[in-house]
Design a protein around this motif. Structure first.
Motif, PDB file in Angstrom:
ATOM      1  N   GLY A 189     -18.473  18.465   9.505  1.00 26.53           N
ATOM      2  CA  GLY A 189     -18.688  17.861   8.192  1.00 26.53           C
ATOM      3  C   GLY A 189     -17.508  17.977   7.244  1.00 26.53           C
ATOM      4  N   SER A 190     -16.355  18.400   7.723  1.00 35.17           N
ATOM      5  CA  SER A 190     -15.181  18.497   6.845  1.00 35.17           C
ATOM      6  C   SER A 190     -14.499  17.146   6.658  1.00 35.17           C
ATOM      7  CB  SER A 190     -14.177  19.511   7.407  1.00 35.17           C
ATOM      8  OG  SER A 190     -13.722  19.128   8.695  1.00 35.17           O
ATOM      9  N   LEU A 191     -14.805  16.196   7.544  1.00 36.87           N
ATOM     10  CA  LEU A 191     -14.312  14.831   7.419  1.00 36.87           C
ATOM     11  C   LEU A 191     -15.468  13.865   7.642  1.00 36.87           C
ATOM     12  CD1 LEU A 191     -10.963  14.952   9.467  1.00 36.87           C
ATOM     13  CD2 LEU A 191     -11.198  14.888   6.976  1.00 36.87           C
ATOM     14  N   ARG A 192     -15.325  12.639   7.119  1.00 41.17           N
ATOM     15  CA  ARG A 192     -16.272  11.578   7.398  1.00 41.17           C
ATOM     16  C   ARG A 192     -15.531  10.362   7.936  1.00 41.17           C
ATOM     17  NH1 ARG A 192     -18.654   8.997   3.711  1.00 41.17           N
ATOM     18  NH2 ARG A 192     -17.623   9.755   1.830  1.00 41.17           N
TER      19      ARG A 192
ATOM     20  N   PRO B  40       0.834  -1.215   0.000  1.00 40.53           N
ATOM     21  CA  PRO B  40       0.000   0.000   0.000  1.00 40.53           C
ATOM     22  C   PRO B  40       0.865   1.260   0.000  1.00 40.53           C
ATOM     23  CG  PRO B  40       0.116  -0.919   2.207  1.00 40.53           C
ATOM     24  CD  PRO B  40       0.813  -1.904   1.306  1.00 40.53           C
ATOM     25  N   ALA B  41       0.318   2.327  -0.530  1.00 36.52           N
ATOM     26  CA  ALA B  41       1.016   3.620  -0.512  1.00 36.52           C
ATOM     27  C   ALA B  41       0.762   4.289   0.838  1.00 36.52           C
ATOM     28  CB  ALA B  41       0.512   4.504  -1.650  1.00 36.52           C
ATOM     29  N   ILE B  42       1.819   4.460   1.636  1.00 39.85           N
ATOM     30  CA  ILE B  42       1.691   5.058   2.964  1.00 39.85           C
ATOM     31  C   ILE B  42       2.633   6.248   3.066  1.00 39.85           C
ATOM     32  CG2 ILE B  42       1.910   4.704   5.451  1.00 39.85           C
ATOM     33  CD1 ILE B  42       1.372   1.745   5.022  1.00 39.85           C
ATOM     34  N   THR B  43       2.097   7.400   3.366  1.00 39.26           N
ATOM     35  CA  THR B  43       2.896   8.601   3.612  1.00 39.26           C
ATOM     36  C   THR B  43       2.984   8.815   5.112  1.00 39.26           C
ATOM     37  OG1 THR B  43       2.188   9.613   1.526  1.00 39.26           O
ATOM     38  CG2 THR B  43       3.079  11.090   3.224  1.00 39.26           C
ATOM     39  N   ARG B  44       4.205   8.947   5.628  1.00 39.54           N
ATOM     40  CA  ARG B  44       4.425   9.062   7.064  1.00 39.54           C
ATOM     41  C   ARG B  44       4.361  10.527   7.503  1.00 39.54           C
ATOM     42  NH1 ARG B  44       3.579   3.861   8.550  1.00 39.54           N
ATOM     43  NH2 ARG B  44       4.841   2.437   7.281  1.00 39.54           N
ATOM     44  N   ILE B  45       3.427  10.822   8.388  1.00 39.80           N
ATOM     45  CA  ILE B  45       3.230  12.184   8.899  1.00 39.80           C
ATOM     46  C   ILE B  45       3.239  12.114  10.419  1.00 39.80           C
ATOM     47  CG2 ILE B  45       1.758  14.232   8.913  1.00 39.80           C
ATOM     48  CD1 ILE B  45       2.723  13.604   6.147  1.00 39.80           C
ATOM     49  N   ASP B  46       4.179  12.772  11.060  1.00 40.17           N
ATOM     50  CA  ASP B  46       4.349  12.656  12.511  1.00 40.17           C
ATOM     51  C   ASP B  46       3.507  13.677  13.269  1.00 40.17           C
ATOM     52  OD1 ASP B  46       5.232  11.679  14.892  1.00 40.17           O
ATOM     53  OD2 ASP B  46       7.197  12.664  14.823  1.00 40.17           O
ATOM     54  N   SER B  47       2.241  13.817  12.889  1.00 39.65           N
ATOM     55  CA  SER B  47       1.352  14.766  13.562  1.00 39.65           C
ATOM     56  C   SER B  47      -0.081  14.439  13.199  1.00 39.65           C
ATOM     57  CB  SER B  47       1.682  16.199  13.154  1.00 39.65           C
ATOM     58  OG  SER B  47       0.630  17.081  13.476  1.00 39.65           O
ATOM     59  N   LEU B  48      -0.931  14.218  14.207  1.00 42.61           N
ATOM     60  CA  LEU B  48      -2.346  13.987  13.940  1.00 42.61           C
ATOM     61  C   LEU B  48      -2.996  15.212  13.313  1.00 42.61           C
ATOM     62  CD1 LEU B  48      -3.803  11.923  16.923  1.00 42.61           C
ATOM     63  CD2 LEU B  48      -3.957  11.360  14.494  1.00 42.61           C
ATOM     64  N   THR B  49      -2.604  16.393  13.779  1.00 43.04           N
ATOM     65  CA  THR B  49      -3.183  17.622  13.228  1.00 43.04           C
ATOM     66  C   THR B  49      -2.883  17.730  11.742  1.00 43.04           C
ATOM     67  OG1 THR B  49      -2.969  18.767  15.344  1.00 43.04           O
ATOM     68  CG2 THR B  49      -3.203  20.137  13.374  1.00 43.04           C
ATOM     69  N   ALA B  50      -1.622  17.470  11.370  1.00 43.62           N
ATOM     70  CA  ALA B  50      -1.256  17.536   9.954  1.00 43.62           C
ATOM     71  C   ALA B  50      -1.997  16.457   9.153  1.00 43.62           C
ATOM     72  CB  ALA B  50       0.252  17.366   9.803  1.00 43.62           C
ATOM     73  N   GLN B  51      -2.150  15.275   9.722  1.00 43.04           N
ATOM     74  CA  GLN B  51      -2.892  14.221   9.038  1.00 43.04           C
ATOM     75  C   GLN B  51      -4.332  14.651   8.776  1.00 43.04           C
ATOM     76  OE1 GLN B  51      -2.588  10.349  10.861  1.00 43.04           O
ATOM     77  NE2 GLN B  51      -0.389  10.558  11.233  1.00 43.04           N
ATOM     78  N   ARG B  52      -4.968  15.249   9.783  1.00 45.72           N
ATOM     79  CA  ARG B  52      -6.357  15.703   9.599  1.00 45.72           C
ATOM     80  C   ARG B  52      -6.462  16.712   8.460  1.00 45.72           C
ATOM     81  NH1 ARG B  52      -6.439  15.879  15.386  1.00 45.72           N
ATOM     82  NH2 ARG B  52      -6.139  18.136  15.318  1.00 45.72           N
ATOM     83  N   ARG B  53      -5.551  17.697   8.461  1.00 49.43           N
ATOM     84  CA  ARG B  53      -5.606  18.732   7.434  1.00 49.43           C
ATOM     85  C   ARG B  53      -5.365  18.144   6.041  1.00 49.43           C
ATOM     86  NH1 ARG B  53      -6.746  20.824  11.753  1.00 49.43           N
ATOM     87  NH2 ARG B  53      -8.636  19.818  10.984  1.00 49.43           N
ATOM     88  N   LEU B  54      -4.465  17.180   5.938  1.00 47.86           N
ATOM     89  CA  LEU B  54      -4.171  16.579   4.641  1.00 47.86           C
ATOM     90  C   LEU B  54      -5.337  15.722   4.148  1.00 47.86           C
ATOM     91  CD1 LEU B  54      -0.420  15.669   5.205  1.00 47.86           C
ATOM     92  CD2 LEU B  54      -1.305  17.345   3.583  1.00 47.86           C
ATOM     93  N   VAL B  55      -5.997  15.015   5.058  1.00 50.79           N
ATOM     94  CA  VAL B  55      -7.177  14.253   4.670  1.00 50.79           C
ATOM     95  C   VAL B  55      -8.275  15.203   4.190  1.00 50.79           C
ATOM     96  CG1 VAL B  55      -9.024  12.715   5.456  1.00 50.79           C
ATOM     97  CG2 VAL B  55      -6.662  12.293   6.170  1.00 50.79           C
ATOM     98  N   GLU B  56      -8.475  16.298   4.921  1.00 50.28           N
ATOM     99  CA  GLU B  56      -9.475  17.291   4.505  1.00 50.28           C
ATOM    100  C   GLU B  56      -9.189  17.803   3.089  1.00 50.28           C
ATOM    101  OE1 GLU B  56     -11.118  19.576   8.464  1.00 50.28           O
ATOM    102  OE2 GLU B  56      -9.121  20.100   7.760  1.00 50.28           O
TER     103      GLU B  56
END
Length: 306
Positions: A259-262, A223-239
């Motif tokens: 409603g910005s994430l599901r 699988p393609a996995i990008t490593r991000i050492d921050s939950l906040t950054a992960q949330r923003r990138l998913v958004e």
């Protein structure tokens, strides 16, 4: 050789945050004052404690040798202060110092804090948020009496008391084409880019390993996995639609509400983030810490119990 507590405190803060600038902010001291303390400590010990590379620093061999002893000294001093304070007649005026991973400050923790305050109205709560690693460091040095973090800490100086585990959900952007709120397994996400924490070296049970194991169990190879050492950054990138992630419910409550994430629940997903209370072995706890620990166990019904 004259070594002061302020010098040791400064040394530990720099070691924890990795730089003089951030340490000066955390300690509310000017950077020249921070540098002066380190210089005096190095002069007293006759050895350089940090290797400097721009704004970042790393411990030298001497610094690594000093680290556990500096932690023990400051923890003992803080234990002594708390132990004496707990003998005071006005017991309600005691202080409970807590360090909590920010995403754990959700409803059940808030409920425990509210109940605690109602039972001990004169008690003062010192609360700070940090990463799991920082929570352990704060408890180890006595800056916090108790910590709440993800995963037990393997440090033999610390005791990890299980409180349960946070359920993990697949988190996707609001516009994600799969509209189901529940799926039987992860195979529908084949070919997606995932965001995850880097695996911790020597920790097979770390957050960063969870996603790899779950995807492998679902038969998703390479699988393609990008490593991000921050939950906040992960949330923003998913958004932003950069990828999807496996996250605890508490970390995305606000985004789900707005409603910005599901979140998509996966029936076959057998994963949770263990939540533990961290205390220092043989450290001074006091009645407030024991009372709050009991309340935590009462107010964590939404955590899974494994």
């Amino acid at each position: 050789m004259d070594v002061t507590l302020e010098e040791l405190e400064t040394f530990l803060c720099i070691a924890r945050v990795g730089g003089f600038t951030e340490a000066s902010r955390r300690l509310n001291r000017s950077q020249p004052a921070i540098s002066r303390r380190v210089h005096e400590l190095e002069r007293s010990l006759g050895a350089a404690l940090f290797e400097r590379s721009g704004r970042q620093v790393a411990l030298t061999e001497a610094g690594r040798a000093l680290l556990p002893h500096a932690e023990a000294v400051l923890a003992s001093v803080r234990d002594a202060q708390r132990a004496v304070h707990d003998t005071r007649a006005d017991a309600g005026a005691r202080t409970l110092s807590l360090a909590i991973v920010g995403t754990l400050a959700d409803s059940h923790i808030v409920d425990a804090l509210r109940t605690f305050e109602s039972r001990f109205p004169q008690a003062e709560i010192e609360l700070r948020t940090a990463t799991s690693r920082e929570v352990s460091a704060l408890v180890r040095t006595g800056e916090a009496t108790m910590g709440l973090r993800y995963f037990p800490d393997q440090d033999p100086k610390l005791e990890s008391i299980p409180l349960g585990a946070e359920r993990l959900l697949v988190v996707v952007p609001a516009s994600y084409p799969v509209t189901a709120s529940r799926l039987p397994d992860l195979r529908v996400f084949e070919g997606e880019r995932w965001l995850s924490f880097p695996p911790e070296r020597g920790r097979a049970d770390s957050y960063g390993h969870l996603l790899e194991r779950q995807l492998a169990a679902a038969g998703l190879t390479e699988p393609a996995i990008t490593r991000i050492d921050s939950l906040t950054a992960q949330r923003r990138l998913v958004e932003a639609g950069f990828g999807i992630a496996l996250m605890p419910t508490s970390s995305v409550r606000e985004e789900l509400r707005l409603g910005s994430l599901r979140a998509i629940e996966v029936a076959s997903l057998d994963a949770g983030l263990p939540v533990v209370a961290i205390l220092r072995r043989r450290g001074h706890r006091g009645p407030l810490a024991e009372s709050f620990l009991s309340l935590l166990k009462e107010h964590t019904p939404e955590l899974l119990t494994w």
